[in-house]
Design a protein around this motif. Sequence first.
Motif, PDB file in Angstrom:
ATOM      1  N   ILE A 158     -79.637  38.011  48.449  1.00  0.00           N
ATOM      2  CA  ILE A 158     -80.657  39.098  48.698  1.00  0.00           C
ATOM      3  C   ILE A 158     -79.554  40.261  49.271  1.00  0.00           C
ATOM      4  O   ILE A 158     -79.128  39.921  50.365  1.00  0.00           O
ATOM      5  CB  ILE A 158     -81.737  38.910  49.622  1.00  0.00           C
ATOM      6  N   THR A 159     -79.268  41.276  48.568  1.00  0.00           N
ATOM      7  CA  THR A 159     -78.215  42.225  48.975  1.00  0.00           C
ATOM      8  C   THR A 159     -78.822  43.702  49.286  1.00  0.00           C
ATOM      9  O   THR A 159     -78.083  44.334  49.380  1.00  0.00           O
ATOM     10  CB  THR A 159     -77.051  42.248  47.992  1.00  0.00           C
ATOM     11  N   ALA A 160     -80.183  43.775  49.218  1.00  0.00           N
ATOM     12  CA  ALA A 160     -80.714  45.176  49.609  1.00  0.00           C
ATOM     13  C   ALA A 160     -80.255  45.596  51.015  1.00  0.00           C
ATOM     14  O   ALA A 160     -80.715  44.815  51.833  1.00  0.00           O
ATOM     15  CB  ALA A 160     -82.418  44.998  49.228  1.00  0.00           C
ATOM     16  N   ASP A 208     -74.546  41.800  58.463  1.00  0.00           N
ATOM     17  CA  ASP A 208     -74.372  43.566  58.651  1.00  0.00           C
ATOM     18  C   ASP A 208     -72.662  43.511  58.765  1.00  0.00           C
ATOM     19  O   ASP A 208     -72.024  44.794  58.898  1.00  0.00           O
ATOM     20  CB  ASP A 208     -75.044  43.878  59.852  1.00  0.00           C
ATOM     21  N   GLY A 209     -71.895  42.557  58.601  1.00  0.00           N
ATOM     22  CA  GLY A 209     -70.557  42.748  58.586  1.00  0.00           C
ATOM     23  C   GLY A 209     -70.045  42.987  60.044  1.00  0.00           C
ATOM     24  O   GLY A 209     -68.792  43.142  60.112  1.00  0.00           O
ATOM     25  N   LYS A 210     -70.708  42.608  61.074  1.00  0.00           N
ATOM     26  CA  LYS A 210     -70.493  43.030  62.582  1.00  0.00           C
ATOM     27  C   LYS A 210     -70.021  41.613  63.220  1.00  0.00           C
ATOM     28  O   LYS A 210     -70.721  40.571  62.882  1.00  0.00           O
ATOM     29  CB  LYS A 210     -71.174  43.840  63.178  1.00  0.00           C
ATOM     30  N   GLY A 249     -75.344  38.764  51.376  1.00  0.00           N
ATOM     31  CA  GLY A 249     -76.331  37.476  51.267  1.00  0.00           C
ATOM     32  C   GLY A 249     -75.914  36.207  52.098  1.00  0.00           C
ATOM     33  O   GLY A 249     -76.901  35.320  52.034  1.00  0.00           O
ATOM     34  N   ILE A 250     -74.929  36.249  52.722  1.00  0.00           N
ATOM     35  CA  ILE A 250     -74.460  34.986  53.578  1.00  0.00           C
ATOM     36  C   ILE A 250     -74.213  35.822  54.960  1.00  0.00           C
ATOM     37  O   ILE A 250     -73.870  36.524  55.457  1.00  0.00           O
ATOM     38  CB  ILE A 250     -73.002  34.726  52.930  1.00  0.00           C
ATOM     39  N   PHE A 251     -74.805  34.691  55.849  1.00  0.00           N
ATOM     40  CA  PHE A 251     -74.774  34.710  57.172  1.00  0.00           C
ATOM     41  C   PHE A 251     -73.581  33.798  57.806  1.00  0.00           C
ATOM     42  O   PHE A 251     -73.733  32.696  57.603  1.00  0.00           O
ATOM     43  CB  PHE A 251     -76.137  34.361  57.907  1.00  0.00           C
ATOM     44  N   THR A 252     -72.597  34.546  58.444  1.00  0.00           N
ATOM     45  CA  THR A 252     -71.613  33.545  58.986  1.00  0.00           C
ATOM     46  C   THR A 252     -71.198  34.071  60.385  1.00  0.00           C
ATOM     47  O   THR A 252     -71.586  35.161  60.780  1.00  0.00           O
ATOM     48  CB  THR A 252     -70.358  34.106  58.097  1.00  0.00           C
ATOM     49  N   GLY A 253     -71.171  33.122  61.218  1.00  0.00           N
ATOM     50  CA  GLY A 253     -71.160  33.215  62.700  1.00  0.00           C
ATOM     51  C   GLY A 253     -70.778  32.190  63.494  1.00  0.00           C
ATOM     52  O   GLY A 253     -70.514  30.943  62.715  1.00  0.00           O
ATOM     53  N   GLU A 254     -70.415  32.360  64.636  1.00  0.00           N
ATOM     54  CA  GLU A 254     -70.094  31.331  65.726  1.00  0.00           C
ATOM     55  C   GLU A 254     -70.705  31.219  66.899  1.00  0.00           C
ATOM     56  O   GLU A 254     -71.347  32.340  67.247  1.00  0.00           O
ATOM     57  CB  GLU A 254     -68.438  31.437  66.030  1.00  0.00           C
ATOM     58  N   LEU A 287     -79.163  33.152  52.390  1.00  0.00           N
ATOM     59  CA  LEU A 287     -80.483  33.347  51.829  1.00  0.00           C
ATOM     60  C   LEU A 287     -80.501  34.100  50.521  1.00  0.00           C
ATOM     61  O   LEU A 287     -79.837  35.153  50.219  1.00  0.00           O
ATOM     62  CB  LEU A 287     -80.881  34.752  52.750  1.00  0.00           C
ATOM     63  N   THR A 288     -81.257  33.352  49.649  1.00  0.00           N
ATOM     64  CA  THR A 288     -81.160  33.602  48.091  1.00  0.00           C
ATOM     65  C   THR A 288     -82.710  33.718  47.561  1.00  0.00           C
ATOM     66  O   THR A 288     -83.549  33.511  48.332  1.00  0.00           O
ATOM     67  CB  THR A 288     -80.507  32.386  47.433  1.00  0.00           C
ATOM     68  N   ASN A 289     -82.754  34.682  46.646  1.00  0.00           N
ATOM     69  CA  ASN A 289     -84.102  34.702  45.860  1.00  0.00           C
ATOM     70  C   ASN A 289     -83.935  34.621  44.513  1.00  0.00           C
ATOM     71  O   ASN A 289     -83.306  35.141  43.789  1.00  0.00           O
ATOM     72  CB  ASN A 289     -84.389  36.515  46.143  1.00  0.00           C
TER      73      ASN A 289
END
Length: 485
Positions: free
Chosen positions: A178-180, A217-219, A228-233, A171-173
């Motif tokens: 976006i890292t807020a 959220d790193g979880k 700003g990067i969503f990683t998941g399985e 997700l970019t702006n």
Amino acid sequence: MAKLIAALGLLLCSLPLSAMQDAPPDAVAPVTEVTEAVDEKTLHESGFTLLSDLPTKNQISLFDNRFRIDDKVDEITLLLFRRRGSASVVLVKPDGSKIHFNTAEAQQVRWHDASSYDLIQIKNPMPGPWQAIGRLLPESRIMLLSDIQLNVEPLPANLMVGETVKITARLTNGDQPITAKDFNEVLALEVIFVSTNNADYDNFGRGVVQVAQFRDDGKGYDERSRDGIFTGEFQLKFVAGEWTPKYIVRTPLYTREVEQAPVVLKPAPIVADITAAAALADDKPQQQAIPHQVLFRVTDDSVNAASVLLQGRVRYPSGEIESFALNEPGTSPRELKLHNRGHGSYILEVAAFGEMQDGREFMLNLPEVSFVVNRPVLDAPVLADLPQKVKDEIAAEQAEPVPEFPWGLVIGANLFILFGGGCAIWFVMTDKKLADLQFWRKKDAKAQPVAATAEKNKPATDKNSTNAQKNNDMDDILDLTLPDD
């Protein structure tokens, strides 16, 4: 040029508080007006090259809670961070008028008031210096969410039911992530699969399947928080067929959605053939148990059969759980022998690892494999081997039943005798006759005397009537007889 503007804005925002207080009140962050005489050598000597890679392209620095908007902006979305729980900010326009949270709708401004930030969308904003009045954080910056984009890596074409798939979405702006921190807490990536309603596939009419939801959220499966990067399985645990993957990020003011090309989800490429052995008899525990056999074979040619590895666990009828692994090399079917633990249900949970023919690695969970072993049926015992006592019991059961004593008949006969004897004694004691019991004849006997009496009285009445008539006739004749005196 844009990087120079951003670097100067960041430098002004990083000034000490004392320097900010000494600045004139009407000073604003220089966003659009920068002297072009500053060359790269001067910037390098001043240390600005250390800031050139920071994500400041779509951020406006705050100086005394002031920022500037030029006259070329058609629409702006402001993200103002403030102390958690504080009241929403108040915007002061260049002409001095104010925009409050409760008056934003009347001024055609979309405003979302959260606990730690304000998300404001303004169309055709007034150019010039603006000011935000509120308890903004000292390190707060104003973000212009003017170019929000969601980019998701495409899924493989040869997907299978039960396969675990990893995705990466950004997700970019303004081409920057976006890292807020506070803003990322409300952002979530939603993954759904929509059926294409193709009648040639099994998922016709299945609608929408909610697959997963991820946060930056790193979880869980997310690698790093607030990057700003969503990683998941997620696991493809729905019916095979043609599906359209969709990825959605929603905020209170806007939604970003990515729809990829349809993919075909194929059935699991590995099947299990079960050969169940007979259960042991309870009366012969010393008998050698024959194991159950489960044969796993690859049915899809697009899978490299030699690379397939299997592991899992089996649950026996007694509740005992045992793990297993089949990692022998070769293309032949994988054979699994299970202990014969008697009758009941045997349940297998199997995970497969391997490669496709194109080199793509996969991991999938096979559908649950289960079978039931019935209780053994015992043969009927031979009659000659039974003891004499059992033979006598069987013979007694098979003999014709002895008729029961006719108690009802005996009781009925006795009652009849008692009733007859009682009647005879009554006749003797009361001097009655049998005719006295014929009550219907008594009524006829009573009727006859009554009739006779009526008949007897009838002639007498008629005779008296005649005599009375004669006396009356004689009264009409004069009596001329003289008395004796």
